[in-house]
Every structure is written in structure tokens, then in C-alpha cells.
Design a protein around this motif. Sequence first.
Motif, PDB file in Angstrom:
ATOM      1  N   ILE A  24       0.840  -1.204   0.000  1.00 44.26           N
ATOM      2  CA  ILE A  24       0.000   0.000   0.000  1.00 44.26           C
ATOM      3  C   ILE A  24       0.872   1.250   0.000  1.00 44.26           C
ATOM      4  O   ILE A  24       0.661   2.190  -0.771  1.00 44.26           O
ATOM      5  CB  ILE A  24      -0.938  -0.003   1.225  1.00 44.26           C
ATOM      6  CG1 ILE A  24      -2.004  -1.094   1.071  1.00 44.26           C
ATOM      7  CG2 ILE A  24      -1.612   1.367   1.393  1.00 44.26           C
ATOM      8  CD1 ILE A  24      -2.812  -1.331   2.332  1.00 44.26           C
ATOM      9  N   ARG A  27       2.692   1.958  -3.308  1.00 47.24           N
ATOM     10  CA  ARG A  27       1.835   2.613  -4.302  1.00 47.24           C
ATOM     11  C   ARG A  27       1.697   4.093  -3.985  1.00 47.24           C
ATOM     12  O   ARG A  27       1.622   4.920  -4.889  1.00 47.24           O
ATOM     13  CB  ARG A  27       0.460   1.939  -4.343  1.00 47.24           C
ATOM     14  CG  ARG A  27       0.471   0.548  -4.940  1.00 47.24           C
ATOM     15  CD  ARG A  27      -0.920   0.097  -5.338  1.00 47.24           C
ATOM     16  NE  ARG A  27      -1.837  -0.030  -4.217  1.00 47.24           N
ATOM     17  CZ  ARG A  27      -1.935  -1.107  -3.443  1.00 47.24           C
ATOM     18  NH1 ARG A  27      -1.153  -2.154  -3.679  1.00 47.24           N
ATOM     19  NH2 ARG A  27      -2.811  -1.157  -2.461  1.00 47.24           N
ATOM     20  N   ARG A  28       1.650   4.440  -2.705  1.00 49.45           N
ATOM     21  CA  ARG A  28       1.465   5.839  -2.325  1.00 49.45           C
ATOM     22  C   ARG A  28       2.752   6.640  -2.437  1.00 49.45           C
ATOM     23  O   ARG A  28       2.752   7.790  -2.855  1.00 49.45           O
ATOM     24  CB  ARG A  28       0.917   5.924  -0.901  1.00 49.45           C
ATOM     25  CG  ARG A  28      -0.499   5.384  -0.794  1.00 49.45           C
ATOM     26  CD  ARG A  28      -1.071   5.610   0.584  1.00 49.45           C
ATOM     27  NE  ARG A  28      -2.450   5.154   0.628  1.00 49.45           N
ATOM     28  CZ  ARG A  28      -3.258   5.315   1.652  1.00 49.45           C
ATOM     29  NH1 ARG A  28      -2.832   5.950   2.727  1.00 49.45           N
ATOM     30  NH2 ARG A  28      -4.485   4.866   1.622  1.00 49.45           N
ATOM     31  N   HIS A 104       3.258  12.268   1.655  1.00 45.61           N
ATOM     32  CA  HIS A 104       2.966  11.058   0.883  1.00 45.61           C
ATOM     33  C   HIS A 104       1.964  10.178   1.616  1.00 45.61           C
ATOM     34  O   HIS A 104       0.990   9.694   1.038  1.00 45.61           O
ATOM     35  CB  HIS A 104       4.252  10.266   0.648  1.00 45.61           C
ATOM     36  CG  HIS A 104       5.075  10.751  -0.503  1.00 45.61           C
ATOM     37  ND1 HIS A 104       4.626  10.769  -1.800  1.00 45.61           N
ATOM     38  CD2 HIS A 104       6.348  11.211  -0.549  1.00 45.61           C
ATOM     39  CE1 HIS A 104       5.572  11.227  -2.611  1.00 45.61           C
ATOM     40  NE2 HIS A 104       6.624  11.504  -1.871  1.00 45.61           N
ATOM     41  N   ARG A 108      -4.424   9.526  -0.331  1.00 46.74           N
ATOM     42  CA  ARG A 108      -5.041   8.228  -0.629  1.00 46.74           C
ATOM     43  C   ARG A 108      -4.298   7.520  -1.761  1.00 46.74           C
ATOM     44  O   ARG A 108      -4.190   6.302  -1.773  1.00 46.74           O
ATOM     45  CB  ARG A 108      -6.508   8.424  -1.023  1.00 46.74           C
ATOM     46  CG  ARG A 108      -7.409   8.876   0.117  1.00 46.74           C
ATOM     47  CD  ARG A 108      -8.870   8.884  -0.314  1.00 46.74           C
ATOM     48  NE  ARG A 108      -9.097   9.773  -1.442  1.00 46.74           N
ATOM     49  CZ  ARG A 108      -9.396  11.063  -1.319  1.00 46.74           C
ATOM     50  NH1 ARG A 108      -9.481  11.619  -0.130  1.00 46.74           N
ATOM     51  NH2 ARG A 108      -9.592  11.816  -2.396  1.00 46.74           N
ATOM     52  N   ASP A 109      -3.801   8.297  -2.735  1.00 44.00           N
ATOM     53  CA  ASP A 109      -3.079   7.742  -3.874  1.00 44.00           C
ATOM     54  C   ASP A 109      -2.265   8.862  -4.505  1.00 44.00           C
ATOM     55  O   ASP A 109      -2.247   9.999  -4.008  1.00 44.00           O
ATOM     56  CB  ASP A 109      -4.041   7.109  -4.888  1.00 44.00           C
ATOM     57  CG  ASP A 109      -5.180   8.047  -5.288  1.00 44.00           C
ATOM     58  OD1 ASP A 109      -4.919   9.268  -5.422  1.00 44.00           O
ATOM     59  OD2 ASP A 109      -6.311   7.579  -5.457  1.00 44.00           O
ATOM     60  N   ALA A 110      -1.578   8.541  -5.609  1.00 45.13           N
ATOM     61  CA  ALA A 110      -0.716   9.526  -6.256  1.00 45.13           C
ATOM     62  C   ALA A 110      -1.505  10.755  -6.720  1.00 45.13           C
ATOM     63  O   ALA A 110      -1.030  11.885  -6.624  1.00 45.13           O
ATOM     64  CB  ALA A 110       0.014   8.891  -7.436  1.00 45.13           C
ATOM     65  N   ASP A 111      -2.735  10.527  -7.212  1.00 43.50           N
ATOM     66  CA  ASP A 111      -3.540  11.648  -7.704  1.00 43.50           C
ATOM     67  C   ASP A 111      -3.941  12.598  -6.585  1.00 43.50           C
ATOM     68  O   ASP A 111      -4.198  13.780  -6.828  1.00 43.50           O
ATOM     69  CB  ASP A 111      -4.797  11.126  -8.405  1.00 43.50           C
ATOM     70  CG  ASP A 111      -4.483  10.425  -9.716  1.00 43.50           C
ATOM     71  OD1 ASP A 111      -3.411  10.698 -10.274  1.00 43.50           O
ATOM     72  OD2 ASP A 111      -5.304   9.605 -10.165  1.00 43.50           O
ATOM     73  N   ASP A 112      -4.004  12.090  -5.375  1.00 48.66           N
ATOM     74  CA  ASP A 112      -4.434  12.892  -4.231  1.00 48.66           C
ATOM     75  C   ASP A 112      -3.259  13.579  -3.523  1.00 48.66           C
ATOM     76  O   ASP A 112      -3.451  14.355  -2.596  1.00 48.66           O
ATOM     77  CB  ASP A 112      -5.180  11.987  -3.237  1.00 48.66           C
ATOM     78  CG  ASP A 112      -5.861  12.762  -2.132  1.00 48.66           C
ATOM     79  OD1 ASP A 112      -6.589  13.717  -2.440  1.00 48.66           O
ATOM     80  OD2 ASP A 112      -5.656  12.416  -0.950  1.00 48.66           O
ATOM     81  N   THR A 113      -2.050  13.290  -3.975  1.00 45.77           N
ATOM     82  CA  THR A 113      -0.848  13.810  -3.317  1.00 45.77           C
ATOM     83  C   THR A 113      -0.629  15.275  -3.661  1.00 45.77           C
ATOM     84  O   THR A 113      -0.816  15.695  -4.804  1.00 45.77           O
ATOM     85  CB  THR A 113       0.388  12.993  -3.748  1.00 45.77           C
ATOM     86  OG1 THR A 113       0.192  11.622  -3.395  1.00 45.77           O
ATOM     87  CG2 THR A 113       1.644  13.503  -3.062  1.00 45.77           C
ATOM     88  N   ARG A 217       1.121  -3.259 -10.290  1.00 47.43           N
ATOM     89  CA  ARG A 217       1.239  -2.828  -8.918  1.00 47.43           C
ATOM     90  C   ARG A 217       2.435  -3.512  -8.267  1.00 47.43           C
ATOM     91  O   ARG A 217       2.751  -4.659  -8.569  1.00 47.43           O
ATOM     92  CB  ARG A 217      -0.035  -3.168  -8.127  1.00 47.43           C
ATOM     93  CG  ARG A 217      -1.254  -2.478  -8.655  1.00 47.43           C
ATOM     94  CD  ARG A 217      -2.452  -2.617  -7.718  1.00 47.43           C
ATOM     95  NE  ARG A 217      -2.341  -3.702  -6.770  1.00 47.43           N
ATOM     96  CZ  ARG A 217      -3.292  -4.618  -6.602  1.00 47.43           C
ATOM     97  NH1 ARG A 217      -4.367  -4.631  -7.358  1.00 47.43           N
ATOM     98  NH2 ARG A 217      -3.148  -5.547  -5.667  1.00 47.43           N
TER      99      ARG A 217
END
Length: 221
Positions: A24, A27-28, A104, A108-113, A217
Amino acid sequence: MSEVDVQAAITRAHRAEWARVVAILTRRLGDLDRAEEAAAEAFATAVERWPTDGVPPNPRAWDTALIAEGHRLVRERLAAVAAATTAGSAPGRYQILAAINAVHTSARDADDTDWSQIIALYDQLIRLDPAPIIVLNRSIAVAELDGPEVALAAVDRLAAPLSTYHAYHATRADLLRRLGRDQQARAAYDRALALSTNTAETAYLARRRDHPRATVRPDQG
């Protein structure tokens, strides 16, 4: 629950959930080494807090608790950097690194960073320590904010000092892949694979090299 029971629960959580938590966080964070460091810190926090706060009731709740702890650390670490800046004293290297990891972990994910905040923190860090590896890590954030072409130009300037560093070639390979330059990307992946000594990372890089258009992933076998 007795202290012995709590320690047994922590041991079970570590055995059962370590791989999932690392996947997890990889991925983040986009980096296996940093993900493992963050996971280790999360479990260390569990050792400190679960005896008094209580053990989460099931494995899925363990994941939730570990991520929630990351959110708490975000507030603390960013506040520490802001306080140091406001006081007129530059934050230290480890304060800034902790703040970067906290941003980081809070997403929630890369798009939300918040990539602009991460770049700003890296700019502070580079003023303290302009090491090529730090500049490389900054370029990963640049790719998310300004696109892979801008980031690739910055990465290519690091070719001489990082020629034997596997993460340099892995980063460059991913940027080339995102630009559709698959042949060059494959060559960069091959170089990264030749230099990597981490089994999980090697498997991930090989899958990415062999399936450049697939969604791959880090925790896929």
C-alpha cells in the motif's frame, strides 16, 4: 488484554500484514525503500501505542490504524517544519524528510498527493543537501506536477553521478515509458534490473519492462 497478549497481537500483525502495508505504501510513495521505512515506523508506533490504546480487532482494521497513524504524523511533521520556518530557523534535514514522507502518507493515492508541497519541501532540502539522489527524488514529484518530459530533462542531468544507482535508471525508465518511448524505456529497465539487489523490486521492474502499457502494482506476484 494483558501486555503479553498485546505483544503477541503486534507480532501477528507484523507477520500477517507487513507485505500488505508495504505494498500500500509503495503505491502511495512510489518507492519501495521509503515504503519499508514508513511501514517499520508504523509498526514501531503500534508497539508504543497499542498497549494503551488497544489492539485493532482484525487485520483490516490493523491496516486502517496504521494509515491513520500516518495521518497523525503528517500534522506533526508539517507543523514542525512550519514552526521552524516561522521562527526564522531553517528546519533540519530529517525534519524535512519526515515532512515529505508525511505528505505522501496522508494521500489516498498519487492523484491525491500534494506534489507542489512536496517539491517545495525538496527545494528546502536541496538548499541543505544538494545530493544527486535528493535531486532525483525531487524529479519524481516534478513528473507528477509538470509532466514526464520536464522531469526527464532533470533526470538526464544526473547521469554522471548516478550511473551505478539502480533507482536512477528505474526512474528514467518509467519516465520514458510514460512518454511512449518504449525501446529506450526497456534499455533503462534492463540497466536498473542489472543493478538492483532487492528481489521484490526486481520482480516489479521486470513486470513493468515486459508490460509497459499494463497497470502493474508493486504487490502483484
